[in-house]
Scaffold this motif. Structure first.
Motif, short mmCIF file in Angstrom:
data_model
loop_
_atom_site.label_atom_id
_atom_site.label_comp_id
_atom_site.label_asym_id
_atom_site.label_seq_id
_atom_site.Cartn_x
_atom_site.Cartn_y
_atom_site.Cartn_z
N TYR A 177 -3.94 -68.79 75.74
CA TYR A 177 -4.60 -67.72 75.26
C TYR A 177 -3.52 -66.69 74.88
O TYR A 177 -2.60 -66.46 75.59
CB TYR A 177 -5.71 -66.94 75.92
CG TYR A 177 -6.63 -67.73 76.85
CD1 TYR A 177 -6.28 -68.51 77.93
CD2 TYR A 177 -7.95 -68.03 76.28
CE1 TYR A 177 -6.93 -69.08 78.82
CE2 TYR A 177 -8.84 -68.77 76.92
CZ TYR A 177 -8.31 -69.23 78.13
OH TYR A 177 -9.38 -70.29 78.96
N TYR A 188 -3.45 -62.60 73.63
CA TYR A 188 -4.20 -61.29 73.58
C TYR A 188 -3.27 -60.12 73.14
O TYR A 188 -2.05 -60.14 73.36
CB TYR A 188 -4.71 -60.88 74.94
CG TYR A 188 -5.95 -61.76 75.55
CD1 TYR A 188 -5.41 -62.86 76.40
CD2 TYR A 188 -7.10 -61.25 75.35
CE1 TYR A 188 -6.37 -63.50 77.25
CE2 TYR A 188 -8.22 -62.05 76.13
CZ TYR A 188 -7.67 -63.19 76.90
OH TYR A 188 -8.69 -64.12 77.76
N GLN A 198 -2.87 -55.85 73.57
CA GLN A 198 -3.65 -54.76 74.26
C GLN A 198 -3.19 -53.56 73.75
O GLN A 198 -1.98 -53.29 73.74
CB GLN A 198 -3.33 -54.80 75.77
CG GLN A 198 -3.90 -53.64 76.66
CD GLN A 198 -3.57 -53.82 78.11
OE1 GLN A 198 -2.35 -54.18 78.71
NE2 GLN A 198 -4.55 -53.81 79.21
N LEU A 240 -8.37 -55.61 76.35
CA LEU A 240 -7.65 -56.75 75.81
C LEU A 240 -8.45 -57.48 74.85
O LEU A 240 -9.62 -57.94 75.02
CB LEU A 240 -7.52 -57.75 76.99
CG LEU A 240 -6.25 -57.48 77.98
CD1 LEU A 240 -6.52 -58.11 79.27
CD2 LEU A 240 -5.19 -57.84 77.57
N PHE A 246 -0.03 -60.27 75.33
CA PHE A 246 -0.02 -61.11 76.55
C PHE A 246 -0.54 -62.55 76.23
O PHE A 246 -1.42 -62.79 75.79
CB PHE A 246 -1.06 -60.60 77.84
CG PHE A 246 -0.52 -59.18 77.99
CD1 PHE A 246 -1.17 -57.96 77.68
CD2 PHE A 246 0.62 -59.07 79.22
CE1 PHE A 246 -0.57 -56.78 78.20
CE2 PHE A 246 1.03 -57.92 79.74
CZ PHE A 246 0.32 -56.93 79.23
N SER A 286 -5.25 -71.12 81.82
CA SER A 286 -6.43 -71.32 82.86
C SER A 286 -6.64 -72.78 82.69
O SER A 286 -6.14 -73.48 81.91
CB SER A 286 -7.59 -70.61 82.62
OG SER A 286 -8.21 -70.96 81.37
N GLU A 337 -10.42 -68.62 86.10
CA GLU A 337 -9.57 -67.44 86.11
C GLU A 337 -8.30 -67.62 85.11
O GLU A 337 -7.82 -68.68 85.17
CB GLU A 337 -9.43 -66.91 87.39
CG GLU A 337 -8.48 -67.94 88.10
CD GLU A 337 -9.08 -68.58 89.12
OE1 GLU A 337 -10.51 -68.56 89.13
OE2 GLU A 337 -8.54 -69.10 90.14
N GLN A 338 -8.04 -66.63 84.61
CA GLN A 338 -6.72 -66.67 83.67
C GLN A 338 -5.46 -66.11 84.30
O GLN A 338 -5.87 -65.20 84.85
CB GLN A 338 -7.22 -66.18 82.19
CG GLN A 338 -8.07 -66.91 81.56
CD GLN A 338 -8.39 -66.15 80.30
OE1 GLN A 338 -7.67 -65.29 79.62
NE2 GLN A 338 -9.58 -66.61 79.63
N TYR A 339 -4.55 -66.63 84.18
CA TYR A 339 -3.18 -66.06 84.53
C TYR A 339 -2.39 -65.62 83.72
O TYR A 339 -2.12 -66.25 82.48
CB TYR A 339 -2.65 -67.18 85.42
CG TYR A 339 -3.12 -67.60 86.74
CD1 TYR A 339 -4.23 -68.49 86.68
CD2 TYR A 339 -3.22 -66.82 88.07
CE1 TYR A 339 -5.01 -68.77 87.85
CE2 TYR A 339 -3.71 -67.14 89.09
CZ TYR A 339 -4.77 -68.20 88.91
OH TYR A 339 -5.57 -68.32 90.01
N PHE A 340 -1.78 -64.41 83.65
CA PHE A 340 -1.10 -63.90 82.51
C PHE A 340 0.11 -63.63 82.66
O PHE A 340 0.68 -63.60 84.08
CB PHE A 340 -1.55 -62.39 82.31
CG PHE A 340 -2.95 -62.10 81.83
CD1 PHE A 340 -4.18 -62.51 82.42
CD2 PHE A 340 -3.23 -61.77 80.50
CE1 PHE A 340 -5.59 -62.32 81.90
CE2 PHE A 340 -4.54 -61.84 79.97
CZ PHE A 340 -5.61 -61.81 80.60
N GLY A 341 1.00 -63.84 81.39
CA GLY A 341 2.46 -63.48 81.56
C GLY A 341 2.57 -62.07 81.78
O GLY A 341 1.95 -61.21 81.58
N PRO A 342 4.16 -61.62 81.66
CA PRO A 342 4.53 -60.26 81.75
C PRO A 342 4.26 -59.34 80.45
O PRO A 342 4.49 -58.22 80.35
CB PRO A 342 5.73 -60.49 82.13
CG PRO A 342 6.42 -61.80 81.42
CD PRO A 342 5.30 -62.61 81.59
N ARG A 355 6.46 -56.17 74.47
CA ARG A 355 5.92 -54.89 73.66
C ARG A 355 6.65 -55.10 72.37
O ARG A 355 7.79 -55.29 72.13
CB ARG A 355 6.27 -53.57 74.43
CG ARG A 355 6.08 -52.45 73.74
CD ARG A 355 6.62 -51.36 74.70
NE ARG A 355 5.89 -51.29 76.09
CZ ARG A 355 4.88 -50.76 76.44
NH1 ARG A 355 3.95 -50.37 75.43
NH2 ARG A 355 3.97 -51.02 77.46
#
Lengths: 117, 112
Positions: A33, A35, A37, A43, A90, A94, A105-110, A113
């Motif tokens: 995915y 996103y 923010q 998100l 982001f 998953s 559950e989804q796991y996000f990167g850092p 910006r």
């Protein structure tokens, strides 16, 4: 495992320029995915993919494109950058399949910006 | 329309002062509810998944609970390192896309 990685961490673009945000995951997740923010907005889903070669639009896809040629990578392309695309981006992943064992559950990167001026 | 509302928007606590964050949701059917922690300049970090009303999950000073209309994240005797934004998200039934709907978060500040 590195999890979900994103590059670059920061980027400043001029209006009209293009760029690709990179995302990779090493967890063998089938879903990925993108996103954005924005402050106070939560998100928002831009694009998602349920597997290599399959992508679809989320809530806010205008001005973006994606591709997914491998399970691991899911780059996001910005064409003709506009100030409205200034945000934090982001990538997440998953694992889900038909049957028992999906956890959703989804796991996000850092994050990346991005500022467009 | 599926919707997630978190309250309060911001919460300031003294170290050791327990409290709860609220996540109210409206979905046609709930497949799962998720809590995340987000530190400034970082990506959301997964904390818990809750699947059915009455379910509870715990991790250190945090306990998440779920009813048919809302979830609470209880913070017991918080420490300054618990300061972060806490995000709630729901996964509605229907489709195969696993698209989460996020709330706007609660910004928690714990003062020593």
């Amino acid at each position: 495992n590195a999890g979900v990685t994103q590059t670059p961490k920061f980027r400043i673009l001029k209006i009209g320029q293009s760029m690709t945000l990179q995302c990779a995951q090493d967890m063998n997740h089938n879903y990925m995915y993108w996103y954005r923010q924005d402050p106070g907005m939560g998100l928002k889903l831009i694009y998602y993919s349920v597997g290599a070669g399959i992508t679809d639009k989320g809530e806010v896809p205008n001005g973006y494109n994606v591709s997914r040629s491998t399970t691991e990578d899911f780059p996001l392309r910005l064409e003709l950058a506009a100030p409205s695309q200034t945000s934090v981006y982001f990538c997440a992943s998953s694992y889900s399949f038909a049957g028992q064992g999906s956890s959703y559950e989804q796991y996000f990167g850092p994050g990346t910006r991005l500022t467009v001026t | 329309e599926d919707q997630v509302t978190q309250s309060p928007e911001a919460l300031r606590l003294q170290e050791g002062e327990s409290s709860s964050l609220n996540c109210s949701y409206t979905v046609s059917g709930l497949r799962g509810l998720f809590w995340y922690r987000q530190d400034p300049g970082k990506g959301p970090e997964f904390l818990f998944t809750l699947y059915s009303a009455g379910e509870e999950k715990e991790k250190e000073r945090l306990k998440a609970t779920l009813t048919k209309k809302e979830s609470f994240l209880h913070i017991t005797a918080p420490k300054p390192e618990d300061s972060a934004t806490y995000l709630c998200a729901v996964l509605p039934y229907g489709g195969a896309t696993n698209k989460l709907i996020f709330g706007t978060g609660t910004l928690l500040a714990v003062q020593p």
